[in-house]
Write a protein that holds these residues in place. Structure first.
Motif, mmCIF file in Angstrom:
data_model
loop_
_atom_site.group_PDB
_atom_site.id
_atom_site.type_symbol
_atom_site.label_atom_id
_atom_site.label_comp_id
_atom_site.label_asym_id
_atom_site.label_seq_id
_atom_site.Cartn_x
_atom_site.Cartn_y
_atom_site.Cartn_z
ATOM 1 N N MET A 48 8.291 5.995 5.643
ATOM 2 C CA MET A 48 8.700 6.730 4.449
ATOM 3 C C MET A 48 7.481 7.157 3.637
ATOM 4 N N GLY A 49 6.438 6.329 3.631
ATOM 5 C CA GLY A 49 5.211 6.710 2.941
ATOM 6 C C GLY A 49 4.593 7.960 3.525
ATOM 7 N N ARG A 50 4.630 8.070 4.851
ATOM 8 C CA ARG A 50 4.125 9.280 5.504
ATOM 9 C C ARG A 50 4.960 10.498 5.107
ATOM 10 N N GLN A 51 6.295 10.323 5.002
ATOM 11 C CA GLN A 51 7.161 11.431 4.596
ATOM 12 C C GLN A 51 6.882 11.847 3.166
ATOM 13 N N VAL A 52 6.653 10.882 2.286
ATOM 14 C CA VAL A 52 6.315 11.199 0.893
ATOM 15 C C VAL A 52 5.010 11.988 0.835
ATOM 16 N N ALA A 53 4.011 11.543 1.583
ATOM 17 C CA ALA A 53 2.727 12.249 1.588
ATOM 18 C C ALA A 53 2.895 13.676 2.088
ATOM 19 N N GLN A 54 3.703 13.862 3.121
ATOM 20 C CA GLN A 54 3.919 15.207 3.660
ATOM 21 C C GLN A 54 4.614 16.105 2.637
ATOM 22 N N ASP A 55 5.678 15.597 2.001
ATOM 23 C CA ASP A 55 6.403 16.410 1.025
ATOM 24 C C ASP A 55 5.539 16.729 -0.186
ATOM 25 N N ASN B 78 -8.810 16.290 -6.053
ATOM 26 C CA ASN B 78 -7.709 16.138 -5.101
ATOM 27 C C ASN B 78 -7.283 14.669 -5.055
ATOM 28 N N TYR B 79 -6.009 14.406 -5.295
ATOM 29 C CA TYR B 79 -5.504 13.034 -5.278
ATOM 30 C C TYR B 79 -4.497 12.807 -4.155
ATOM 31 N N LEU B 80 -4.341 13.789 -3.268
ATOM 32 C CA LEU B 80 -3.378 13.650 -2.178
ATOM 33 C C LEU B 80 -4.009 13.686 -0.790
ATOM 34 N N GLY B 81 -5.096 14.425 -0.640
ATOM 35 C CA GLY B 81 -5.644 14.693 0.684
ATOM 36 C C GLY B 81 -5.989 13.436 1.456
ATOM 37 N N ARG B 82 -6.650 12.475 0.791
ATOM 38 C CA ARG B 82 -7.034 11.255 1.493
ATOM 39 C C ARG B 82 -5.812 10.422 1.879
ATOM 40 N N ALA B 83 -4.809 10.404 1.008
ATOM 41 C CA ALA B 83 -3.585 9.671 1.342
ATOM 42 C C ALA B 83 -2.901 10.292 2.555
ATOM 43 N N TRP B 84 -2.905 11.608 2.624
ATOM 44 C CA TRP B 84 -2.309 12.300 3.773
ATOM 45 C C TRP B 84 -3.094 11.986 5.046
ATOM 46 N N GLN B 85 -4.415 12.023 4.954
ATOM 47 C CA GLN B 85 -5.231 11.722 6.125
ATOM 48 C C GLN B 85 -5.059 10.277 6.573
ATOM 49 N N ALA B 86 -4.867 9.379 5.613
ATOM 50 C CA ALA B 86 -4.806 7.947 5.930
ATOM 51 C C ALA B 86 -3.429 7.492 6.373
ATOM 52 N N SER B 87 -2.393 8.309 6.194
ATOM 53 C CA SER B 87 -1.036 7.833 6.482
ATOM 54 C C SER B 87 -0.851 7.365 7.934
ATOM 55 N N THR C 117 0.834 -1.201 0.000
ATOM 56 C CA THR C 117 0.000 0.000 0.000
ATOM 57 C C THR C 117 0.870 1.253 0.000
ATOM 58 N N ALA C 118 1.907 1.263 0.835
ATOM 59 C CA ALA C 118 2.823 2.404 0.865
ATOM 60 C C ALA C 118 3.522 2.575 -0.470
ATOM 61 N N SER C 119 3.887 1.477 -1.096
ATOM 62 C CA SER C 119 4.583 1.551 -2.381
ATOM 63 C C SER C 119 3.698 2.156 -3.455
ATOM 64 N N GLY C 120 2.454 1.689 -3.536
ATOM 65 C CA GLY C 120 1.554 2.236 -4.550
ATOM 66 C C GLY C 120 1.306 3.715 -4.369
ATOM 67 N N GLY C 121 1.055 4.122 -3.126
ATOM 68 C CA GLY C 121 0.808 5.538 -2.873
ATOM 69 C C GLY C 121 2.026 6.402 -3.122
ATOM 70 N N ALA C 122 3.198 5.927 -2.698
ATOM 71 C CA ALA C 122 4.425 6.732 -2.845
ATOM 72 C C ALA C 122 4.826 6.869 -4.313
ATOM 73 N N LYS C 123 4.728 5.801 -5.068
ATOM 74 C CA LYS C 123 5.138 5.851 -6.471
ATOM 75 C C LYS C 123 4.224 6.769 -7.284
ATOM 76 N N LEU D 79 11.269 17.287 -3.546
ATOM 77 C CA LEU D 79 11.155 16.352 -4.667
ATOM 78 C C LEU D 79 12.195 15.245 -4.572
ATOM 79 N N ALA D 80 13.401 15.599 -4.172
ATOM 80 C CA ALA D 80 14.451 14.586 -4.034
ATOM 81 C C ALA D 80 14.076 13.559 -2.967
ATOM 82 N N ARG D 81 13.533 14.035 -1.838
ATOM 83 C CA ARG D 81 13.102 13.088 -0.802
ATOM 84 C C ARG D 81 11.993 12.189 -1.323
ATOM 85 N N ILE D 82 11.056 12.778 -2.069
ATOM 86 C CA ILE D 82 9.975 11.965 -2.637
ATOM 87 C C ILE D 82 10.540 10.906 -3.568
ATOM 88 N N ALA D 83 11.432 11.318 -4.465
ATOM 89 C CA ALA D 83 12.002 10.382 -5.430
ATOM 90 C C ALA D 83 12.771 9.272 -4.727
#
Length: 822
Positions: free
Chosen positions: A462-469, A485-494, A385-391, A421-425
């Protein structure tokens, strides 16, 4: 100098033998030869004789068993049994349930990298790939996350039907029972893709294929239970849940107060031996819609119906939903990620013994069953789940950062944004490698107790960090909820992923190193088992063999740590190519340092180590980062060493190594026995800490990969849903990137004309028309800029609502308290 020479020879030969882990007899022979050579070359005779005597005093007692066993080993065995920390039944089961894979090499201080590189590259079967390209793609196209999370708080009926019809609940069920029979890797890839479009959908599909009735039945169920339930679970006639957590037992699952009393009772018209269950559970995923409930409880037999044992222990059972006495509670509402989750309870709910998973033979073995299956489920669902959201966040945020402009520049050109962006990547690349590595371990037939906790903890963090960045880069686009919005729910769910399947704080501070220090260590578990053997002679011999193997191991790691610290790990045998060989050498260094610190901590602290959670957590961080970097290098090798991926590999690797040094430094600075901490520091960091976080230059290279179409970016996006549909705004934005890049030179030319050529029009359409009329742009370039404007508007637009649309369905204005108006 001739006086010091023999002692220098003694020291150097000893260090050489320890570094290469030579046997004691080999060291003795080499030392003798070296001392003779030193004598012949002019070393002081008396000094040489003294050095030879020292060698003999060390070698003879240790090489002669008749001397070593009674005079050295026996007293040490007596001391060891006194300091040996007692293992609870819970701890013993946890240790015996797992298997050790490559993480054991990382704990050795001298990893055999060929073991890692010889593992087959993870590959899907043709059937699994067809399922991902077919039903999974179609399910993603059907998904409207806003409708699911805000309007319905549930999947629509047609999605439930599609999931059941296409056997999403039966991915792990063998084909002979009507399931899909997918591997752990196939399960991982499905969950990863679903998670990239909706965490509610991925949770709904993931839980039945993780720890639950199907997994437990496959491993422990009676043949009758398998024949009846597995086909029904595979085709969706049964929707499962598993009830473990309750108000009084969260991470401490072994303390569940839910109980069952063995007694006689009625079942289907017959009076049979069974159990009356009383339970109170919460946080149970799929409970509100489940038709088959897996239940964990402590089983008691006060009347001795089954035998002499009164407290039988934790047991697992299957309860059909219609069983009298079960109360399915109302739904929980987990952080605006409304997957089906809720409480359930029951009082004196009777079931026959035939409903125990595995039947009466497995009564009291529930904790062992859970631990074995937890390592499988924990390896897949949450990391995937973290992989799909982060990628998806990585590629969508990269596109957004290129499209969105401020001060006349793409925001991705600003260094502050590039850092994020570097942290996300880097984190997305790491999560992808780590989650796949843990799934591959399960696919190879391992029960990866330690890797599963590493993967669960670090992927979700790391998924939480990606969502935050990603939220920081998107700004207002990220915080305004709605269909766009394609980020808000992921941020709330992290935080959900951080909390479930073992709270991350407990996972880090207790489980990773606590389990790894014993299970992965090449000698500790063997010593513990040897010390408990009943036969006295066998106990002494086995303990002797393992003890002195352990002593040599510890000396070797001290020497290797010092050597690597002095040389910066620039020398030594290592695999890889010219680019990665230095990475493997660095990991050799930190593997030796971890083994040295672990041995010292266990020797000095003994059973108290389990209560030193900060120390345990920091050493666990080192083990984790070693495993993570191994997964990164394995992925790089499996993909054929692509040069385009090197910025992502390098950023992730240097980030991990920097974290290792920070954790080692904190562990040594706060070591409970301060002088020992100082000595360890001198061995591990003789020239001080040298590892640095990824440089800004490397960060800019990693960030640019997300903002430009390229093969590395495509590989990072592999396996997530990027199809540009009406209900997938992230996919649409990602699809715009090539056209945006092509349009940028035209855009720059047009903006320059606006500033320097005196265009008087104010609206964008009029400016374009004037630009064509004056010859500053062509008609084709005008169409290109119009398309760019349309893509930009879609990328940056947010939603707005009528106030009534945002009110709860249960809201009534006349029920609200009236305010006094002055």
């Amino acid at each position: 100098m001739s006086i010091a020479a023999p002692f220098l020879v003694l020291l150097l030969v000893g260090a050489f033998a320890a570094y290469h882990r030579m046997r004691l007899a080999t060291w003795t022979a080499l030392t003798a030869v070296a001392l003779v050579a030193a004598w012949l070359l002019g070393a002081h005779p008396v000094a040489t004789i003294v050095a030879a005597v020292i060698t003999a005093l060390i070698a003879v007692p240790l090489l002669v068993p008749a001397i070593r066993l009674p005079t050295i080993t026996a007293p040490l065995l007596g001391f060891y049994t006194k300091i040996l920390p007692p293992l609870s039944e819970t701890e013993r089961v946890a240790l015996e349930a797992g298997t050790v894979g490559f993480e054991g090499e990382l704990f050795s201080g001298k990893p055999d990298w060929q073991v890692l590189l010889d593992q087959p590259a993870p590959t899907l079967t043709a059937e699994e790939q067809a399922f991902i390209d077919g039903p999974v793609e179609e399910l993603c196209r059907m998904t409207n996350d806003w409708d699911i999370t805000h309007v319905r708080a549930d999947l629509p009926p047609e999605m439930w039907e599609f999931i059941k019809k296409n056997k999403f609940f039966g991915m792990i069920v063998p084909k002979e029972y009507g399931g899909l029979g997918f591997s752990a890797l196939g399960n991982h890839k499905v969950i990863q893709k679903l998670a990239s479009v909706s965490s509610v959908v991925s949770s709904t599909v993931g839980v039945p294929n993780s720890l639950g009735p199907a997994e437990l039945l496959m491993h422990y169920g009676t043949q009758e239970q398998k024949d009846h339930y597995l086909p029904r679970l595979a085709d969706g006639r049964e929707v499962p849940c598993f009830a473990l957590t309750g108000p009084w037992a969260g991470s401490d699952a072994t303390s569940i107060p839910d109980f069952g009393i063995v007694c006689m009772g009625d079942w289907n018209g017959a009076n049979v031996v069974g159990v009356k269950l009383t339970f109170d559970k919460r946080y149970i995923t799929l409970a509100p819609v489940a038709s088959l409930i897996g239940m964990a409880f402590r089983m008691y037999d006060p009347d001795g119906i089954l035998g002499d044992k009164r407290d039988i222990g934790i047991s697992l059972a299957l309860l059909p939903r219609e069983t009298p006495g079960i109360d399915i509670g109302r739904r929980h509402f987990p952080l605006n990620s409304p997957f089906q989750n809720g409480p359930l309870s029951g009082r004196e709910v009777f079931i026959p013994l035939s409903q125990l998973i595995g039947g009466e033979a497995y009564a009291g073995k529930g904790w062992q069953m859970l631990v074995e299956c937890l390592s499988i489920g924990r390896s897949i669902t949450l990391p995937s789940t973290a992989s799909g959201g982060a990628k998806l966040a990585a590629v969508a945020t990269g596109s957004y950062a290129r499209i969105r402009k401020q001060f006349g520049l793409s925001i991705g050109r600003f260094e502050g944004v590039q850092e994020a962006l570097a942290r996300i990547a880097g984190n997305a690349y790491t999560i992808s490698a780590l989650s796949e590595a843990s799934a591959a371990a399960v696919a190879r037939g391992e029960l990866p107790a330690v890797p599963s906790t590493i993967s669960k903890y670090h992927c979700t963090e790391m998924g939480r960090q990606v969502a935050q960045d990603a939220m920081d880069i998107h700004g207002g686009k990220g915080i305004i909820l709605g269909p766009k919005n394609y980020l808000g729910r992921a941020w709330q769910a992290s935080p959900i992923a951080i909390t479930v399947e073992g709270a991350n704080i407990m996972t880090r501070s207790l489980m990773i190193f606590g389990q790894g220090a014993i299970l992965c260590h090449p000698w500790v578990l063997k010593e513990m088992k040897a010390a408990t053997l009943e036969d006295e002679d066998e106990r002494l011999r086995e303990f002797d063999r393992n003890l002195f193997g352990h002593i040599g191991f510890a000396i070797s790691n001290a020497v290797r740590s010092l050597w690597f610290g002095l040389t910066g790990a620039r020398f030594g045998k290592a695999p890889g190519d010219a680019y990665t060989r230095r990475f493997y050498r660095k990991l050799n260094r930190y593997s030796a340092a971890l083994a040295l610190c672990a041995d010292t901590s266990m020797l000095l602290l003994g059973g108290k180590l389990k209560f030193k959670e900060s120390l345990s957590g920091r050493l666990g961080d080192v083990l984790s980062q070693l495993y993570i970097t191994s997964a990164l290098l394995k992925r790089y090798e499996d993909w054929g060493r692509p040069e385009a991926d090197q910025p992502l590999l390098a950023w992730s690797f240097h980030d991990a190594v920097h974290k290792m040094e920070v954790s080692l430094s904190a562990a040594l600075r706060n070591f409970p026995v301060r002088p020992v901490g100082w000595l360890l520091w001198a061995l591990i960091f003789p020239l001080g800490r040298r590892a640095q976080a990824p440089s800004d230059r490397l960060g800019r290279r990693a960030a640019s990969l997300l903002m430009t179409p390229n093969e590395a970016r495509d590989r990072l996006a592999e396996g997530v849903f990027t199809t540009p549909t009406a209900t997938n705004p992230a996919g649409r934005i990602d699809s715009y990137l090539p056209a945006v890049v092509l349009a940028e030179p035209v855009e720059r030319k047009f903006l320059k004309a606006l500033k320097s050529s005196g265009i008087e029009s104010l609206t964008f359409a009029e400016q374009l028309e004037e630009g064509v009329r004056e010859g500053w742009i062509t008609a084709d370039e005008r169409r290109q800029l119009e398309e760019l404007r349309e893509m930009t508007v879609d990328a940056i637009s947010v939603d707005d609502f009528d106030p009534a649309e945002l009110r709860s369905a249960g809201y009534r204005e006349d029920d609200q308290p009236q305010r006094d108006v002055a």
